[in-house]
Design a protein around this motif. Structure first.
Motif, short mmCIF file in Angstrom:
data_model
loop_
_atom_site.label_atom_id
_atom_site.label_comp_id
_atom_site.label_asym_id
_atom_site.label_seq_id
_atom_site.Cartn_x
_atom_site.Cartn_y
_atom_site.Cartn_z
N LYS A 1 0.71 8.41 3.22
CA LYS A 1 -0.15 7.22 3.26
C LYS A 1 0.09 6.42 4.54
O LYS A 1 -0.86 5.86 5.10
N TYR B 1 0.83 -1.20 0.00
CA TYR B 1 0.00 0.00 0.00
C TYR B 1 0.86 1.26 0.00
O TYR B 1 0.66 2.18 -0.80
N PRO C 1 -6.83 8.16 0.69
CA PRO C 1 -5.63 7.66 1.39
C PRO C 1 -5.34 8.38 2.70
O PRO C 1 -4.63 7.84 3.55
N ASP D 1 -4.14 -0.58 -3.76
CA ASP D 1 -5.06 0.51 -3.47
C ASP D 1 -6.19 0.02 -2.60
O ASP D 1 -6.66 -1.13 -2.74
#
Length: 431
Positions: free
Chosen positions: A387, A67, A79, A73
């Protein structure tokens, strides 16, 4: 369950090894898919590198690597805030559990994915070394080791933290006076609650260990008239805090040092606050930690320990993703263990409370800030690091909401050997 056929697709292998019907959509780069076509959320495996990450590190670590690297995804979510998607997947996955394939299934799976995918790709730059390697490089929780892991997490970018944490620059659980309160109001209320629990009075001296960007120091000096010293292992935090103290005109009574708490030489403090430091100490070091803080207090002085805890009193690591990406060397245990260690250190515990749901609300606020400032955050630290933070904050929120982790404040006093006390018959901060 049937043996995986040699022509099994990636999606078929994924769903079969989980052992049930998927409550989300899974798609893979080979064109295969599994799970409901109309699912609101899903996982999309984008390339062979992502498959190698997942295969060579089963569980949350492999998924996190894929990821963070952009090879996987989470469909149906931003995100900066994958909370809703993760909660849906977790809440609807009862009965699903990865099972190790049989030898025959393993052969079939290898034919499907290819032997080349058993070679681990390079780990993302955001990932810390594994715990076993860190143990080989130095003693756990030595001053040098603690300084390095704190640098890994906290010296990301002060500007990034400003966008995620908000104006208070407070990276600990807030306390919401009402459900409608803003994050800033709740952080102010938290600091004020700690000050009132410590019964701070003008002219007193406060030591704040693990002080972060100096929020507690500045609040106590500004609103309660004390003199305060804060210490942090993060050079970035100390620099930011000292500048803010100067801007606020508090530098005659407030100081934040880039210093290990174990190197504080001053003593005779009226109060000690520890807000979010205990998680980094290591359970085996609790006796020395609480003993050191006790010795910094005057007789009748107060100490407030504010920390994340487990819902049980067993020592437990934070998990592979948290340990490698967020809090290296972190350990959590229950509030009962913390109370026991404080008592065994000679402190008299006067009060404790659980702020579990307050932390869930705090994390929701940080996720909102990250989403609102996503482009600027990515520009500041890169998409992979942003992220990591979105995933970490959302996952932590899940942990508090499902009672896997809690947040406890424990208030204690340094009561003299004769048992004399200045503590009131009833807590004054309850109004």
């Amino acid at each position: 369950m049937s043996i995986l056929a040699p022509t099994t697709s990636i999606a078929d292998a994924f769903s079969q090894l989980l052992g049930g019907d998927l409550p989300f959509r899974f798609t893979a780069y080979d064109g295969s898919s599994a799970g409901p076509a109309d699912a609101e959320f899903g996982l999309d495996l984008l390339n062979e590198r992502g498959l190698s990450y997942v295969v060579t590190a089963p569980g949350d670590l492999g998924l996190a690597r894929a990821y963070v690297s952009g090879d996987l995804d989470i469909l149906g979510s931003h995100p900066g805030d994958p909370y809703t998607a993760l909660m849906h997947i977790k809440g609807n996955s009862e009965g699903l559990k990865f099972r190790a394939p049989s030898p025959a299934e393993a052969v079939a799976l290898l034919r499907t994915i290819g032997l080349s995918h058993l070679k681990p790709p390079p780990i993302p730059a955001q990932e810390h070394a594994p715990r076993w390697r860190r143990l080989m490089e130095g003693f756990l929780h030595s001053p040098e080791r603690d300084a390095e892991v704190i640098h890994h997490h906290y010296d990301v970018s002060n500007r990034f933290y400003e966008m995620v944490l908000g104006p208070s620059m407070t990276y600990t659980c807030a306390c919401f006076p009402t459900a409608a309160a803003s994050l800033e109001e709740a952080q102010f209320h938290k600091y004020d609650l700690v000050c009132r629990k410590l019964d701070l009075q003008p002219g007193q001296r406060l030591l704040d260990v693990g002080c972060g960007w100096g929020g507690m120091v500045r609040h106590a000096v500004k609103y309660y008239g004390v003199s305060a010293i804060g210490v942090t292992l993060s050079a970035e935090q100390a620099s930011w805090a000292q500048q803010r103290i100067k801007e606020d005109g508090l530098d005659d009574r407030a100081e934040v040092r880039h210093l290990d708490y174990r190197h504080v030489v001053e003593g005779d403090f009226d109060a000690v606050s520890s807000i979010g430091l205990t998680e980094h100490i290591g359970v085996a070091n609790y006796p020395a930690y609480f003993g050191f803080l006790r010795d910094k207090l005057k007789p009748h002085g107060r100490i407030l320990n504010h920390s994340i805890t487990r819902q049980h009193n067993r020592k437990q690591s934070t998990g592979a993703f948290i340990d490698r990406y967020v809090f290296p060397d972190g350990e959590l245990t229950g509030s009962g263990r913390i109370i026991t260690e404080m008592q065994d250190a000679g402190l008299e515990v006067q009060h404790e409370e659980n702020l579990r749901m307050h932390y869930a609300m705090t994390l929701a606020g940080w996720n909102r800030n990250l989403v609102e400032n996503w482009d600027a955050c990515v520009a500041e630290v890169g998409e992979a690091t942003a992220k990591v933070w979105g995933l970490y904050i959302a996952g932590s929120r899940m942990g508090f909401e499902t009672n896997e982790i809690q947040l406890h404040q424990v208030l204690a006093t340094k009561t003299p050997a004769d048992g004399s006390t200045t503590f009131p018959l009833r807590p004054t901060w309850l109004g």
